[in-house]
Design a protein around this motif. Structure first.
Motif, short mmCIF file in Angstrom:
data_model
loop_
_atom_site.label_atom_id
_atom_site.label_comp_id
_atom_site.label_asym_id
_atom_site.label_seq_id
_atom_site.Cartn_x
_atom_site.Cartn_y
_atom_site.Cartn_z
N UNK A 64 -5.73 4.73 -12.47
CA UNK A 64 -5.00 5.30 -11.34
C UNK A 64 -5.43 4.66 -10.02
N UNK A 65 -6.72 4.35 -9.88
CA UNK A 65 -7.20 3.70 -8.66
C UNK A 65 -6.59 2.31 -8.52
N UNK A 66 -6.55 1.56 -9.62
CA UNK A 66 -5.93 0.23 -9.60
C UNK A 66 -4.46 0.36 -9.22
N UNK A 67 -3.77 1.33 -9.84
CA UNK A 67 -2.36 1.57 -9.52
C UNK A 67 -2.16 1.93 -8.06
N UNK A 68 -3.06 2.72 -7.49
CA UNK A 68 -2.97 3.09 -6.07
C UNK A 68 -3.13 1.87 -5.18
N UNK A 69 -4.02 0.96 -5.56
CA UNK A 69 -4.17 -0.29 -4.79
C UNK A 69 -2.90 -1.12 -4.87
N UNK A 70 -2.31 -1.19 -6.06
CA UNK A 70 -1.05 -1.94 -6.22
C UNK A 70 0.03 -1.31 -5.36
N UNK A 71 0.18 0.01 -5.45
CA UNK A 71 1.18 0.70 -4.63
C UNK A 71 0.94 0.46 -3.15
N UNK A 72 -0.30 0.53 -2.70
CA UNK A 72 -0.63 0.36 -1.30
C UNK A 72 -0.34 -1.03 -0.79
N UNK A 73 -0.52 -2.04 -1.63
CA UNK A 73 -0.28 -3.41 -1.20
C UNK A 73 1.19 -3.80 -1.29
N UNK A 74 1.97 -3.01 -2.03
CA UNK A 74 3.40 -3.31 -2.14
C UNK A 74 4.23 -2.60 -1.07
N UNK A 75 3.66 -1.58 -0.44
CA UNK A 75 4.40 -0.82 0.59
C UNK A 75 4.70 -1.65 1.80
#
Length: 75
Positions: A64-75
Motif C-alpha cells: 500500500x505504501x508503494x502504491x501511495x507513492x505511485x499515486x502521489x507521483x502520478x497526480x
C-alpha cells in the motif's frame, strides 16, 4: 525509436532498513525493485486497491505504501 518508460523512484523503509525503491510501469502493473533488485509486481485493483501479483511476499502495508507513492507521483 522506442521511448523508455521512466521508473518512479523513492525511498522506502522495509524490514527495518531503508531501500531505494523503483516502480517501473509495465502493461497493467508495476515491477518493483529495491536497491536495483526485483522484488515484486503490484497492480491496482478497483475493488481491493493495490495488490501484489508476483515476487517476494511483501506485507500489505508495504504494498500500500508503494502504491501511495505511485499515486502521489502520478497526480
Amino acid at each position: 525509436m522506442e521511448q523508455e518508460t521512466p521508473a518512479l523512484a523513492f525511498e522506502i523503509k522495509y524490514s527495518d532498513r531503508l531501500f531505494f525503491c523503483e516502480a517501473l510501469l509495465m502493461i497493467s502493473s508495476y515491477a518493483v525493485f529495491f536497491n536495483n533488485k526485483y522484488v515484486a509486481e503490484i497492480e491496482y485493483d478497483a475493488s481491493a486497491g493495490w495488490i501484489q501479483t508476483n515476487g517476494t511476499l511483501l506485507p500489505l502495508s508495504t504494498v500500500q505504501e508503494i502504491g501511495a507513492h505511485i499515486d502521489g507521483q502520478l497526480d
